[in-house]
Each structure stands twice: as C-alpha cells, then as structure tokens.
Design a protein around this motif. Sequence first.
Motif, PDB file in Angstrom:
ATOM      1  N   HIS A 180     -25.438  64.999  57.078  1.00  0.00           N
ATOM      2  CA  HIS A 180     -25.797  65.100  55.668  1.00  0.00           C
ATOM      3  C   HIS A 180     -26.715  63.936  55.298  1.00  0.00           C
ATOM      4  O   HIS A 180     -27.772  64.128  54.687  1.00  0.00           O
ATOM      5  N   HIS A 203     -27.121  73.608  51.524  1.00  0.00           N
ATOM      6  CA  HIS A 203     -27.482  72.263  51.078  1.00  0.00           C
ATOM      7  C   HIS A 203     -28.994  72.232  50.987  1.00  0.00           C
ATOM      8  O   HIS A 203     -29.683  72.565  51.936  1.00  0.00           O
ATOM      9  N   PHE A 205     -31.964  69.683  50.343  1.00  0.00           N
ATOM     10  CA  PHE A 205     -32.296  68.253  50.196  1.00  0.00           C
ATOM     11  C   PHE A 205     -33.724  68.095  49.708  1.00  0.00           C
ATOM     12  O   PHE A 205     -34.654  68.670  50.291  1.00  0.00           O
ATOM     13  N   CYS A 210     -29.196  65.652  47.693  1.00  0.00           N
ATOM     14  CA  CYS A 210     -28.798  67.013  48.028  1.00  0.00           C
ATOM     15  C   CYS A 210     -28.289  67.754  46.790  1.00  0.00           C
ATOM     16  O   CYS A 210     -27.654  67.163  45.912  1.00  0.00           O
ATOM     17  N   CYS A 212     -25.867  69.610  46.568  1.00  0.00           N
ATOM     18  CA  CYS A 212     -24.411  69.655  46.447  1.00  0.00           C
ATOM     19  C   CYS A 212     -23.870  68.383  45.779  1.00  0.00           C
ATOM     20  O   CYS A 212     -22.677  68.286  45.512  1.00  0.00           O
TER      21      CYS A 212
HETATM   22 ZN   LIG Z   1     -25.164  68.672  50.509  1.00  0.00          ZN
END
Ligand SMILES: [Zn+2]
Length: 216
Positions: A180, A203, A205, A210, A212
């Motif tokens: 991540h 996810h 980015f 990100c 999330c």
């Molecule tokens: Zn994420």
Amino acid sequence: MEAGERTAASWSALLAAYTKAGWWADCLDSFAAMARDGWRPDESSMVSALSACAHLGAYDVGRSVHCALLRNTVTLNTFMETSLVDMYAKCGCIEKATAVFDGMDGKKNEWTYSAMVSGLALHGDGRKALQVALDADDEEKRSAVAAHSQKLAMAFGLLSTPEGTPVRVVTNLRMSKECHAYSALISEIFGREVVVRDRKRFHRFRRGTCSCGNYW
Ligand SMILES: [Zn+2]
C-alpha cells in the motif's frame, strides 16, 4: 592439495567457494578440470556450475550440465530445476527456461518465480513477466512472493504503458501494508495513477494518497 588427495567433496567445496566469491570463470575452469580428472560431479558441483554459467551467459556449458543432470539423476529437485531456469533465462534462452519452469508443477518456490520473472523482464517480455508474477500469487499464496510480485507487476505496468495512463494491478490477495505504501509512493514519484484491485476492494492512488484513506 595434491591431485591424489582430491575427492569429489573437495572439488565440490572448491566450486562452492568460487561461486560464493563470484569467481565464475574459475568455477567453470575447475568444473572442467574435475571432469578431466575423472570425477563425476555431484549435485552441489552441478548447481555451482549452473550458477557460473548463468552469470557468464555460458549457454553451451550450461546445456551440457543439464544433460549430465538428466543422465545422472532420477528426478531433479526444486533447487536444481530453479538453477536451470535461472541459467537458461540469464543466457537469453527463454524458451528452454519456460520449458523447465512449466514442467515444475507444484515444485516452484519464490526463487523459481523470481528467476523466471527477471529472465522474462530482462529479455523484454514484460507482459509474460507480469503474468508469471501474478501466477505466483495464485499458486504459492506466500506473502513474501505476493508482496514481491505485486511490486514487480507495478514496475512492469510502469514500463509497458504510456506515460500518464493509470497503472492497473489485480491481485487475489489482500494488499499488504508495505505494498500500500509502495503504491502510494509510485503514484507520487511517477505522477501516475495506480489502481489496485485486491481481494476486498479497489485502491486508487493519486499523488501519494489512496482513495481508501488508508482504511481497508
Ligand atoms: Zn488503499
């Protein structure tokens, strides 16, 4: 050591020492001398020789070691076969590397995948390299391999797609913390959007953060 005092084990130790020191040419010279003196190389000597061939790109010697292995050994173990994959791949003989690799059903470990993926990448088949890296996820389910292969997948995604387009990675594992963070970094450094679909969610980015919000 006098010629009369040498044993297969002492030859094998010598070859291993050369390999460890990175003295690849000396390793192959001694491997040839061993055969001239009438010694049948053991498993460890052959693996040392294969590793030297891989580094020197010595395809002909490597192939003869492969023949000797097939003559002298009933079944090749993972260590030997991985050395063969590595040797053929580094010598640029991707077809033979693939043939050995494909024949290793259920016997591949992370080194096997690593040898195959880097061989493919080195010789320009980014798409196939990516496929093999992702297969490692499927077959092995080892977190080390998975983390590694996801990074590789991103690297190949970056290499094989035009600048400015999103890099997409699909994995059937839950994304690790490390990956991540790595994905966020890639999106920032390369100014590319990175989209990772893991087992649970998407996810996305952008510029180091990100979608999330780091909760997943
Ligand atoms: Zn994420």
